[in-house]
Design an enzyme around this catalytic site. Structure first.
Site, PDB file in Angstrom:
ATOM      1  N   ASP A 185       0.876  -1.149  -0.250  1.00 35.35           N
ATOM      2  CA  ASP A 185      -0.051   0.093  -0.009  1.00 35.35           C
ATOM      3  C   ASP A 185       0.950   1.320  -0.039  1.00 35.35           C
ATOM      4  O   ASP A 185       0.215   2.326   0.512  1.00 35.35           O
ATOM      5  CB  ASP A 185      -1.090  -0.037   1.242  1.00 35.35           C
ATOM      6  CG  ASP A 185      -2.176   0.832   0.843  1.00 35.35           C
ATOM      7  OD1 ASP A 185      -2.447   1.356   0.003  1.00 35.35           O
ATOM      8  OD2 ASP A 185      -2.548   1.612   2.116  1.00 35.35           O
ATOM      9  N   CYS A 217     -27.408  -8.217  -4.304  1.00 33.75           N
ATOM     10  CA  CYS A 217     -27.339  -7.521  -3.359  1.00 33.75           C
ATOM     11  C   CYS A 217     -26.493  -6.166  -3.358  1.00 33.75           C
ATOM     12  O   CYS A 217     -25.710  -5.945  -4.047  1.00 33.75           O
ATOM     13  CB  CYS A 217     -26.345  -8.446  -2.375  1.00 33.75           C
ATOM     14  SG  CYS A 217     -25.893  -7.617  -0.661  1.00 33.75           S
ATOM     15  N   CYS A 260     -24.071  -3.123   0.884  1.00 32.71           N
ATOM     16  CA  CYS A 260     -22.960  -2.198   1.414  1.00 32.71           C
ATOM     17  C   CYS A 260     -23.248  -0.784   0.743  1.00 32.71           C
ATOM     18  O   CYS A 260     -22.910   0.273   1.231  1.00 32.71           O
ATOM     19  CB  CYS A 260     -21.766  -2.629   0.649  1.00 32.71           C
ATOM     20  SG  CYS A 260     -21.765  -2.844  -1.151  1.00 32.71           S
ATOM     21  N   CYS A 316     -16.982  10.452   0.630  1.00 27.78           N
ATOM     22  CA  CYS A 316     -16.807   9.260   1.620  1.00 27.78           C
ATOM     23  C   CYS A 316     -16.220   9.517   3.136  1.00 27.78           C
ATOM     24  O   CYS A 316     -15.187  10.292   3.095  1.00 27.78           O
ATOM     25  CB  CYS A 316     -15.602   8.087   1.222  1.00 27.78           C
ATOM     26  SG  CYS A 316     -15.119   6.628   1.932  1.00 27.78           S
ATOM     27  N   CYS A 323     -14.307   4.603   8.500  1.00 26.69           N
ATOM     28  CA  CYS A 323     -15.835   4.244   8.507  1.00 26.69           C
ATOM     29  C   CYS A 323     -15.729   2.804   7.905  1.00 26.69           C
ATOM     30  O   CYS A 323     -15.103   2.281   6.967  1.00 26.69           O
ATOM     31  CB  CYS A 323     -16.748   4.973   7.594  1.00 26.69           C
ATOM     32  SG  CYS A 323     -18.301   4.445   7.393  1.00 26.69           S
ATOM     33  N   CYS A 368     -19.757   0.189   5.039  1.00 30.84           N
ATOM     34  CA  CYS A 368     -19.902  -0.745   3.803  1.00 30.84           C
ATOM     35  C   CYS A 368     -19.373  -2.076   3.995  1.00 30.84           C
ATOM     36  O   CYS A 368     -19.834  -3.243   3.454  1.00 30.84           O
ATOM     37  CB  CYS A 368     -19.474   0.071   2.664  1.00 30.84           C
ATOM     38  SG  CYS A 368     -17.720   0.189   2.633  1.00 30.84           S
ATOM     39  N   CYS A 370     -21.584  -6.035   4.608  1.00 33.19           N
ATOM     40  CA  CYS A 370     -21.525  -7.240   3.610  1.00 33.19           C
ATOM     41  C   CYS A 370     -21.973  -8.582   4.160  1.00 33.19           C
ATOM     42  O   CYS A 370     -21.421  -9.047   5.130  1.00 33.19           O
ATOM     43  CB  CYS A 370     -20.382  -7.453   3.107  1.00 33.19           C
ATOM     44  SG  CYS A 370     -19.990  -8.818   1.718  1.00 33.19           S
TER      45      CYS A 370
END
Length: 377
Positions: A133, A190, A193, A213, A240, A243, A247
């Site tokens: 990352d 679905c 999320c 976001c 946060c 979402c 799931c």
């Protein structure tokens, strides 16, 4: 060592070092990544994260990052919480810190272990580069191509075994290793999320607008947070999980095993009134080795002040009142906004007449004026 034997050795080392899944793909396995990234950048969905655009060519084409790489080993470490992280949202007196940031920073932990694993490749005469990352590597598309999971409608990786709770790391190597089949999308119809997002940050499935976001706003965004999002932030003060936690595949998830990633007691449900009083030294001490540390005390307390404004308690009002003289303009502005919600109109008006700064303190002045305008209306 044969490619198959080398791969088995990599898997053995990875599992022994605490990784939960290992898979292999190639640097040319994500041709769809470049056009999707270009579309997001063109629409401005990356907000102020200019680093996404600065090296977009390398992000979209992993082969361009290192031309000699033949394989990409993708590794995943489960950090699943023991309980639903959304429970804390019911207690407005406490701050909600994203699950991934409640323990030690995963970057250094995973990077060190990737280096240990890559020793098997180096010993076999192959070159390696490890990424966690911190480079222009699109881990989630590569993880999907390797079969670790698929990018769900919330754009995060979803695993049938671990749900939405996976840290990812990548090892690029000149070794030609057997590759896995890509994962298949299993989201179906679905939209849990998408519906869970408090700020409607998904303009469409599989598309995230960072400008809306909460994770972006509380972590990456500098300066005041737009008023339209503040009430919806609730008590979310760093990131946060809504979402991710929504799931349905999480029903198969297990709690993470790595102790260094486990939530510290002090960060599970900290009192907002105590966080509001942090000075820079206190902040650094509390968040030592935590990802939260990188946003700095001022941005963090800005978030806390907004959460205080949503708490609706006398304790929150007292904590916000103490912040209107803070050294940071962004904290002062957020504290004034909080008080405009926590005080009755007459009391706020009297305080404004005493404390409203001149236009040189633009953030706070604008919040005083906005608060007075609301009361007048």
């Amino acid at each position: 060592m044969t490619p198959d034997a080398l791969r088995r050795e990599i898997e053995r080392r990875a599992l022994a070092l605490g990784f939960d899944a290992v898979a292999v793909t190639t640097p040319r396995s994500i041709p769809q990544a470049a056009p999707r990234l270009a579309e997001a950048l063109a629409e401005g969905r990356h907000a102020t994260m200019d680093w996404l655009a600065d090296r977009a060519e390398l992000r979209g084409r992993p082969a361009a990052l290192w031309a000699d790489a033949r394989s990409v080993v993708m590794l995943a470490m489960n950090y699943g919480p023991a309980d639903d992280p959304r429970k804390i949202l019911e207690d407005g007196s406490r701050g909600a810190i994203s699950v991934y940031a409640q323990g030690d920073d995963y970057h250094e932990l995973i990077k060190g272990r990737l280096k240990q694993i890559s020793g098997a490749l180096a010993a076999a005469g192959h070159d390696v580069k490890v990424f966690v990352d911190t480079a222009p590597v699109m881990e989630k598309p590569l993880a999907e191509a390797a079969g670790l999971g698929w990018q769900g409608k919330h754009t995060n990786l979803v695993s049938k075994r671990f749900g939405s709770w996976l840290f990812l790391g990548a090892i690029f190597t000149t070794a030609d290793l057997p590759a896995d089949e890509p994962a298949q999308d299993a989201c179906g119809s679905c939209r849990a999320c998408l519906d869970a997002c408090p700020t409607d940050a998904f303009p469409a499935p599989y598309r995230l607008d960072a400008r809306r976001c909460v994770s972006y706003l509380t972590i990456e965004h500098h300066g005041p947070i737009a008023r339209e999002f503040r009430a919806a932030m609730g008590n979310r003060i760093y990131g946060c999980d809504d979402c991710l936690a929504a799931c349905p595949w999480n029903k198969f998830a297990e709690a993470g095993r790595e102790m260094r990633l486990s939530a510290r007691d002090a960060l599970k449900a900290p009192r907002l009134s105590e966080l509001a009083g942090l000075n820079d030294g206190d902040f650094r001490k509390l968040f030592a080795k935590s990802p939260v540390k990188r946003i700095g005390r001022d941005r963090f307390v800005r978030n806390v002040a907004i959460a205080l404004g949503n708490a609706g308690t006398p304790e929150a009002a007292a904590a916000a009142r103490a912040l209107i003289d803070d050294a940071s303009p962004v904290v002062r502005g957020a504290a004034v906004w909080a008080l405009s919600r926590l005080m009755d109109g007459d009391a706020f008006g009297r305080l404004a007449s005493e404390r409203r700064p001149d236009e040189r303190d633009a953030d706070a002045a604008a919040e005083w004026d906005a608060g007075l305008s609301r009361e007048a209306a």
